[in-house]
Design a protein around this motif. Structure first.
Motif, mmCIF file in Angstrom:
data_model
loop_
_atom_site.group_PDB
_atom_site.id
_atom_site.type_symbol
_atom_site.label_atom_id
_atom_site.label_comp_id
_atom_site.label_asym_id
_atom_site.label_seq_id
_atom_site.Cartn_x
_atom_site.Cartn_y
_atom_site.Cartn_z
ATOM 1 N N GLY A 273 -5.989 2.821 -59.262
ATOM 2 C CA GLY A 273 -5.027 3.862 -59.589
ATOM 3 C C GLY A 273 -5.604 5.256 -59.547
ATOM 4 O O GLY A 273 -5.150 6.147 -60.289
ATOM 5 N N ALA A 274 -6.605 5.474 -58.691
ATOM 6 C CA ALA A 274 -7.280 6.773 -58.634
ATOM 7 C C ALA A 274 -6.433 7.804 -57.900
ATOM 8 O O ALA A 274 -5.663 7.486 -56.990
ATOM 9 N N ASP A 275 -6.596 9.072 -58.302
ATOM 10 C CA ASP A 275 -5.958 10.187 -57.597
ATOM 11 C C ASP A 275 -6.741 10.548 -56.340
ATOM 12 O O ASP A 275 -6.165 11.006 -55.348
ATOM 13 N N LEU A 276 -8.054 10.373 -56.405
ATOM 14 C CA LEU A 276 -8.937 10.700 -55.294
ATOM 15 C C LEU A 276 -9.903 9.540 -55.072
ATOM 16 O O LEU A 276 -10.385 8.925 -56.028
ATOM 17 N N ILE A 277 -10.194 9.266 -53.816
ATOM 18 C CA ILE A 277 -11.111 8.184 -53.456
ATOM 19 C C ILE A 277 -12.264 8.771 -52.661
ATOM 20 O O ILE A 277 -12.053 9.465 -51.658
ATOM 21 N N PHE A 278 -13.497 8.510 -53.115
ATOM 22 C CA PHE A 278 -14.698 8.931 -52.395
ATOM 23 C C PHE A 278 -15.263 7.730 -51.643
ATOM 24 O O PHE A 278 -15.714 6.765 -52.258
ATOM 25 N N GLU A 279 -15.224 7.785 -50.336
ATOM 26 C CA GLU A 279 -15.839 6.735 -49.512
ATOM 27 C C GLU A 279 -17.241 7.203 -49.134
ATOM 28 O O GLU A 279 -17.397 8.222 -48.454
ATOM 29 N N VAL A 280 -18.242 6.472 -49.602
ATOM 30 C CA VAL A 280 -19.631 6.918 -49.457
ATOM 31 C C VAL A 280 -20.415 5.949 -48.575
ATOM 32 O O VAL A 280 -20.434 4.736 -48.825
ATOM 33 N N ASN A 281 -21.048 6.497 -47.547
ATOM 34 C CA ASN A 281 -22.029 5.785 -46.732
ATOM 35 C C ASN A 281 -23.350 6.520 -46.884
ATOM 36 O O ASN A 281 -23.371 7.752 -46.989
ATOM 37 N N ALA A 282 -24.441 5.786 -46.862
ATOM 38 C CA ALA A 282 -25.744 6.445 -46.989
ATOM 39 C C ALA A 282 -26.823 5.628 -46.288
ATOM 40 O O ALA A 282 -26.839 4.393 -46.371
ATOM 41 N N THR A 283 -27.678 6.337 -45.599
ATOM 42 C CA THR A 283 -28.867 5.731 -44.998
ATOM 43 C C THR A 283 -30.077 6.313 -45.694
ATOM 44 O O THR A 283 -30.264 7.540 -45.689
ATOM 45 N N LEU A 284 -30.877 5.439 -46.307
ATOM 46 C CA LEU A 284 -32.023 5.903 -47.079
ATOM 47 C C LEU A 284 -33.305 5.776 -46.281
ATOM 48 O O LEU A 284 -33.508 4.810 -45.544
#
Length: 353
Positions: A273-284
């Motif tokens: 039920g979020a107002d905003l969605i953060f889609e996170v990809n990361a290469t370490l």
């Protein structure tokens, strides 16, 4: 012999009287003589008298600019005028520095600004340029063999009146926004109010200049209805709920640190039920050098609203450095979170429509 002694005594008495008269010259007359000497010296050197004796008139402000002439004399005079205006503002800042204080934001109630709100406010403010003092006029210029000079004059009452009119126009626009009663989820209720943030920043810029030029050294505080609008926006921003979607192993590795840092910034993290969605990809990637551990997180982030519409997308690198590998990784995660907070500010202010 007697005549000679009498003449000597008479000469001595006259000398004493002359010395006493010199000592009795009023101080203001001595200063006038000094001012005339300075003016004469300035004239003799080829520079205008107002260069060293800036005019003083009630309700007016002055500034002097000078620049060495290299080739184009017209451009040199123009630049001297710009410097004169800068000097005029500097003189005003000196005279009022102890007479007023400027709060960047006005607050109503007991609301405290969290990190997210602070980042958003700073971003909005950075988009609004300082207010120019159009009333500052170049009233005199001078050219000699080496320098160009300019004298700027500002009618402070005239400038203050114009700034108050401009502020009244902004206030009227803010009241039009305050009258809106949007419905829907939190983001939908916030969206129509967001243009007010830019207007509040404009109002703040106008207030800074007004406090600088006005004779009472004050800027008008927003009325209660405007303070209520500002608080309403702050509360809606504070209530926004965000979900974090970690979309690869690199993001999962630093996901805990990202969520922790975002929570500390004031974001409300939720799983549904979020107002905003953060889609996170990361290469370490990491390396050790000189006893220090370096962790680099090449992050790719997309911010979507609750309906899935992409509001913003960016790719940036965050870095963490520490003597301990785990701490370096945590710092990299926190820096990714900082980037998210900054990009959220841009998305809310510039990209939601």
């Amino acid at each position: 012999m007697i005549d000679t002694l009498l003449r000597a005594r008479k000469a001595l008495a006259l000398a004493v009287i002359a010395s006493a008269c010199v000592a009795c010259v009023p101080q203001n007359i001595k200063n006038q003589g000094s001012d005339r000497s300075q003016a004469d010296a300035a004239a003799a050197s080829g520079s205008p008298s107002w260069l060293t004796n800036t005019p003083e008139m009630p309700g007016m402000a002055y500034g002097v600019g000078s620049i060495e002439v290299y080739g184009n004399k017209t451009e040199a005079l123009k630049r001297a005028g710009e410097l004169a205006r800068i000097d005029l503002v500097s003189q005003l800042k000196v005279t009022v520095s102890g007479d007023f204080s400027s709060d960047v934001t006005e607050r109503s109630g007991s609301h405290r600004e969290n990190e997210v709100q602070r980042v958003i406010r700073n971003h909005v403010r950075s988009q609004v340029p300082p207010v120019e003092l159009d009333e500052a006029q170049i009233i005199k210029t001078h050219l000699d063999d080496r320098y160009a000079y300019a004298l700027a004059e500002l009618d402070r009452a005239k400038a203050a009146a114009r700034l108050r009119r401009d502020m009244a126009e902004v206030d009227e626009q803010l009241r039009e926004i305050a009258a809106k009663q949007p419905q829907g989820n939190r983001l939908q209720r916030l969206q129509p109010l967001l243009p007010a943030m830019n207007m509040f920043a404009q109002r703040d810029r106008l207030g800074e200049r007004l406090a600088l030029v006005s004779l009472d050294r004050k800027r008008p505080r927003p009325d209660a209805d405007l303070l209520a609008l500002q608080e309403r926006i702050n509360v809606l921003i504070d209530q926004l709920q965000v979900s974090i979607e970690l979309q690869d192993s690199g993001a999962e590795e630093i996901g805990g640190g990202i969520i922790e840092a975002l929570t500390e910034q004031g974001m409300r993290i939720t799983n549904g039920g979020a107002d905003l969605i953060f889609e996170v990809n990361a290469t370490l990637s990491s390396k050790e050098q000189g006893g220090s551990h370096y962790v680099f997180a090449d992050s790719r982030v997309t911010i979507r609203d609750g309906s899935g519409r992409a509001l913003s997308s960016f790719s940036k690198q965050a870095k963490g450095v520490s003597g301990l590998a785990d701490v370096a990784r945590q710092k990299a995660a926190r820096n990714v979170a900082k980037l998210l907070g900054e990009e959220l500010a841009v998305a809310l202010v510039d990209k939601i429509n």
